[in-house]
Design an enzyme around this catalytic site. Structure first.
Site, PDB file in Angstrom:
ATOM      1  N   GLY A   7      65.989 -15.024 -18.794  1.00  0.00           N
ATOM      2  CA  GLY A   7      65.658 -16.442 -18.954  1.00  0.00           C
ATOM      3  C   GLY A   7      64.166 -16.618 -18.767  1.00  0.00           C
ATOM      4  O   GLY A   7      63.678 -16.551 -17.640  1.00  0.00           O
ATOM      5  N   LEU A   8      63.446 -16.833 -19.871  1.00  0.00           N
ATOM      6  CA  LEU A   8      61.984 -16.928 -19.797  1.00  0.00           C
ATOM      7  C   LEU A   8      61.511 -18.313 -20.215  1.00  0.00           C
ATOM      8  O   LEU A   8      60.499 -18.475 -20.878  1.00  0.00           O
ATOM      9  CB  LEU A   8      61.342 -15.825 -20.652  1.00  0.00           C
ATOM     10  CG  LEU A   8      61.753 -14.401 -20.242  1.00  0.00           C
ATOM     11  CD1 LEU A   8      61.204 -13.376 -21.230  1.00  0.00           C
ATOM     12  CD2 LEU A   8      61.265 -14.080 -18.824  1.00  0.00           C
ATOM     13  N   SER A 120      62.994 -24.376  -5.554  1.00  0.00           N
ATOM     14  CA  SER A 120      62.258 -25.628  -5.714  1.00  0.00           C
ATOM     15  C   SER A 120      60.779 -25.337  -5.927  1.00  0.00           C
ATOM     16  O   SER A 120      60.276 -24.302  -5.523  1.00  0.00           O
ATOM     17  CB  SER A 120      62.442 -26.522  -4.475  1.00  0.00           C
ATOM     18  OG  SER A 120      61.768 -27.751  -4.657  1.00  0.00           O
ATOM     19  N   LYS A 172      70.149 -26.423  -2.011  1.00  0.00           N
ATOM     20  CA  LYS A 172      69.304 -26.928  -3.093  1.00  0.00           C
ATOM     21  C   LYS A 172      69.851 -28.253  -3.628  1.00  0.00           C
ATOM     22  O   LYS A 172      69.097 -29.176  -3.950  1.00  0.00           O
ATOM     23  CB  LYS A 172      69.210 -25.902  -4.222  1.00  0.00           C
ATOM     24  CG  LYS A 172      68.367 -26.362  -5.424  1.00  0.00           C
ATOM     25  CD  LYS A 172      66.949 -26.695  -5.034  1.00  0.00           C
ATOM     26  CE  LYS A 172      66.023 -27.137  -6.132  1.00  0.00           C
ATOM     27  NZ  LYS A 172      66.471 -27.287  -7.468  1.00  0.00           N
ATOM     28  N   HIS A 175      68.897 -30.842  -1.192  1.00  0.00           N
ATOM     29  CA  HIS A 175      67.448 -30.995  -1.375  1.00  0.00           C
ATOM     30  C   HIS A 175      67.155 -31.944  -2.535  1.00  0.00           C
ATOM     31  O   HIS A 175      66.344 -32.866  -2.419  1.00  0.00           O
ATOM     32  CB  HIS A 175      66.846 -29.606  -1.617  1.00  0.00           C
ATOM     33  CG  HIS A 175      65.443 -29.605  -2.125  1.00  0.00           C
ATOM     34  ND1 HIS A 175      65.135 -29.863  -3.452  1.00  0.00           N
ATOM     35  CD2 HIS A 175      64.258 -29.383  -1.497  1.00  0.00           C
ATOM     36  CE1 HIS A 175      63.822 -29.788  -3.607  1.00  0.00           C
ATOM     37  NE2 HIS A 175      63.270 -29.507  -2.438  1.00  0.00           N
ATOM     38  N   GLU A 179      65.398 -35.617  -2.763  1.00  0.00           N
ATOM     39  CA  GLU A 179      64.321 -35.844  -3.739  1.00  0.00           C
ATOM     40  C   GLU A 179      64.567 -37.127  -4.534  1.00  0.00           C
ATOM     41  O   GLU A 179      63.645 -37.923  -4.735  1.00  0.00           O
ATOM     42  CB  GLU A 179      64.279 -34.613  -4.649  1.00  0.00           C
ATOM     43  CG  GLU A 179      63.321 -34.659  -5.804  1.00  0.00           C
ATOM     44  CD  GLU A 179      63.598 -33.469  -6.753  1.00  0.00           C
ATOM     45  OE1 GLU A 179      63.652 -32.312  -6.287  1.00  0.00           O
ATOM     46  OE2 GLU A 179      63.789 -33.714  -7.961  1.00  0.00           O
TER      47      GLU A 179
END
Lengths: 303, 303, 303, 303
Positions: A7-8, A120, A172, A175, A179
């Site tokens: 995954g780029l 994150s 996450k 988190h 956010e």
């Protein structure tokens, strides 16, 4: 240490680059030719198939997945037959923690190691480092340690082994719920400053001022200050706010845990609201008011 | 019993008519010629000035005010010099209860009686009767009794002396806060039914069904059923919801009393939201997301 | 028409009785001996096993299930092997609509008919009739018609065929979401009346007054008036509010549909909040305030 | 530059000290002997009366007020007769901005200058500097400049002239509204982490991790991490959250401006809720549920 990055996209390519800077030998793969080319142009050794990626890595392999949550299962379908016991998979994307637990179990049956990593930092992670919350077994974490040290903002800072598989993505998820709440708080506050015509406040100035010494200073405020500096009236930006899953999961989880989380919940609902067109609820409210009070209705174009 | 009705808008004219039907001799006045003519055409004795109104009534007079809350003080400025001790003023509009207390005090100094009356029932009150919440002195209430019996849905039902001056409008304010919350609950529920394409639900049918035997049956549901019957898709109605003050006062009062009232509060906020155009908060949220995640922004026309 | 009622708790026993009154021949069964005895004492023919129930009914049978949502699957496991094609099952409890769709499919494979029926009315249904929202095939509904007419408040009123299987429980779920919002609106309003020491308001009087002619009149208000009449200070009642699933499902559904439902959502959250003991969130807020402002902390007993 | 500091509580004493460190000659006064002694012990020249303070300062004087918002008017009553034209008053406390506008007008009539200064930073301001939002005339601000540079975290950073008198306290009010929302977002998030028994998460570890590289890093998170480090279970801290006015004003202002601010609003309501004892709303909800569903009530001790 050697590592394969699958995954780029924005996140994966940046993380590969930061790993390289930290002395990790990364080989990359992405199903999209364009993403591969972009990464190669940025100096990343890139291969054009999963098979080639696996051959490029010494056994037992370490594979870091940075793909959309919806693509992980299909990727595992393809990958698992090609892997060998002790290979280690890290899901660094935004998967639901229950999915990660299920996938870890599936991998465990093939004697593969599985780590879920909440990541994150966004596009700024490349320069400032990533915050990483990891779930998995101790020895799996030990193998990843050099990579984590390279990705994090500073050695032994900003990454943690938070529990068994699932815990990383759980943390996450929460988190991101926080956010949402913080972003909404700032958004409401700046809207109240902007609407106060009496004072004609200079929002970029104020955001910049708050960055120094105030109780509300934060990285999200830094970003807000920058956004307002560039475009003080936020002209040309539609009042249309996407959400990417973690907020919804947080709200569902909160209800399941019997923990009221009104601010995180409302933050999500405001995003849904921002995308509503011609709200049926509001039209019914208007119709009810007309029904009992004889109040005039505002007509819309579709009438 | 004789009574002067000041203010012959939708509410005042209907109430005058119901009083007449109940055997009360009503004389009406409105500063607007059109309102006076409409009321006269409907059979109400109408005069064209305050002075004339006062002359038409036996002393001590009973004057019922049905004017906008914002117009009461100016009306009192005009009226007070013309009145005599023991005249009785009833404010049947939607005044803030603190204003009513202040006005009662002012009237008291001129030895006038003052009663605040929260009036519910809307345009349906003419046929179904009004619900009246009254604040004031016992003897003032005693003088009003025939009028109250005529206005209410049935003798000794739907009206009450709830406390000293101020209490009437206080109860009406809270009543309207509850009304906001109930309306919003229905509106959200019907929106959830409407959005569920899978079932292609028939909203008018469902609203009608709920009217019989269900836990959510109510008069507001009756109105909703009627509105949906007439216009199942609520076509041509803009998603734009007004508010008329009592909701705001309720929210402020709740905070002053340290009583959390989240549902009433959110109901008000949803109305504000329905009238927002190009929300600054939402645009800032979108800009922040782009700032940390590189997420694409939806552009608006003003960019 | 003959019908077997499975589940003779509060709801099932009452519904059986109302069906009997309407001329339907009902045979009842409940796994609990006590429930069976209570129903028998009230005049219901009762059997002591599923097998006996099925033998008591003519083919094709009609079975009405009034059991807790959590018990339906186990009951089907037991029942299905005993049933014959064309037998008809009605789930009149509070099942999640997706479960009903799944169960209908399972029953369909055995050529059984399945209808989901959202039932509203509570303990008052016996005397006032039930509101019924039904999902299923036309011919299944046609078979049920005499029972529906008997259960409903009046012929052709208060029951409706709202769509395919699942639609019945979907509508009931949303109905309960609305109910949560309405209840919370009243609760907040009465709390604001109660806290206003200045006026020493008489809550039972006010609730009773609002029942006649006001915009907020409703059946829930009737119940509130009664509750306040019996116990004006609600003494001895703990501020502890249960929820039974439909509210949670409604909130999750709203998010899945991208429909913001803030009032229904907050109503659920307030219930969660009412059951919280020693909120961690609030303790952290207090600790944060102390952290930046040096504000004194209120200590708790566990310190 | 010389300056008189009136009010030597936590905030005033610290600010005086930071001013001194920055080369400003400060003389202090507080009506309380204890506060005066503490400040004197910390090295501040202290006088024991307003008269003495005024004599200690060269004309035109600069007086900085750090007293509770509720004490400002009485202080002005005492001070104004003693002051001379061109003396400058700074209200650095948490006054409501409309009060500041009114006071500035009153002072203007005596040809005194008035500046309102929203001050953020709490007890940490002494070491890290204060964030200051100032409203007033240009020349008044120019006179204050050395003091502002000394109080701020760094020269030309963290203080701003945001508009005319009133604008300073307006911005601080909104700042605190945002602060409420952020705090509540963190509090809810950590509560969701704490309740997740399955993962037995280490909250201090997680808070510390998030401080580095995450999107939610902020100064409030720094404080939370510290609080959790000291007391991971927050033992002995009551779930009781005070509020100090600005949150309420923000909510009222938002409504007045027609700007929905649901997250800031809910944050305030959660604080009210944390202080509720035996919620009447919740008891009525429980009573209603019992009324229609026959649900058992949880009894309280007062029954």
């Amino acid at each position: 240490m050697q590592l394969g990055m699958i995954g780029l996209g924005r996140m994966g390519a940046n993380m590969a680059q930061r790993l390289q800077r930290g002395g990790i030998a990364v080989t990359g793969f992405d199903p999209g030719a364009e993403a591969r080319e972009r990464a190669a142009a940025a100096g990343l050794p890139v291969v054009d198939g999963l098979q080639a990626l696996l051959q490029a890595l010494p056994a037992p392999r370490v594979l870091w997945l940075m793909v959309p949550a919806a693509a992980v299962d299909a990727l595992l379908d393809e990958l698992l037959p090609l892997l060998s016991p002790q290979d280690l998979l890290v899901d660094g994307g935004n998967s639901w923690y229950r999915d990660s637990q299920r996938r870890a179990q599936r991998c465990g049956q093939a004697r593969l190691d599985y780590v879920d990593c909440g990541t994150s930092g966004g596009v700024w992670g490349l320069s400032e480092g990533y915050c990483l919350m990891l779930g998995g077994a101790d020895d799996a974490l030990a193998r990843l340690r050099p990579a984590l040290q390279a990705l994090a903002p500073a050695p032994d800072r900003g990454w943690a082994h938070v529990g068994p598989v699932g815990a990383g993505h759980y943390c996450k998820m929460i988190h991101n719920g926080i956010e949402y709440g913080m972003m909404q708080a700032y958004a409401e506050g700046f809207a109240l400053l902007q609407k106060k015509a009496e004072f004609a406040l200079d929002l970029p100035q104020l955001a910049e001022t708050w960055r120094h010494g105030s109780v509300v200073r934060s990285w999200l405020l830094d970003l807000s200050a920058e956004a307002l500096q560039r475009n003080p009236q936020l002209q040309g930006i539609a009042p249309y706010v996407q959400d990417s899953g973690e907020g919804r999961w947080t709200v569902n989880e909160a209800i399941e845990l019997d923990v009221p989380a009104p601010v995180i919940t409302l933050s999500l609902l405001e995003r849904l609201r921002s995308r509503e067109d011609n709200s049926f609820a509001d039209r019914l409210l208007a119709a009810m008011r007309a029904g009992f009070g004889g109040h005039a209705l505002k007509r819309s174009a579709d009438g």
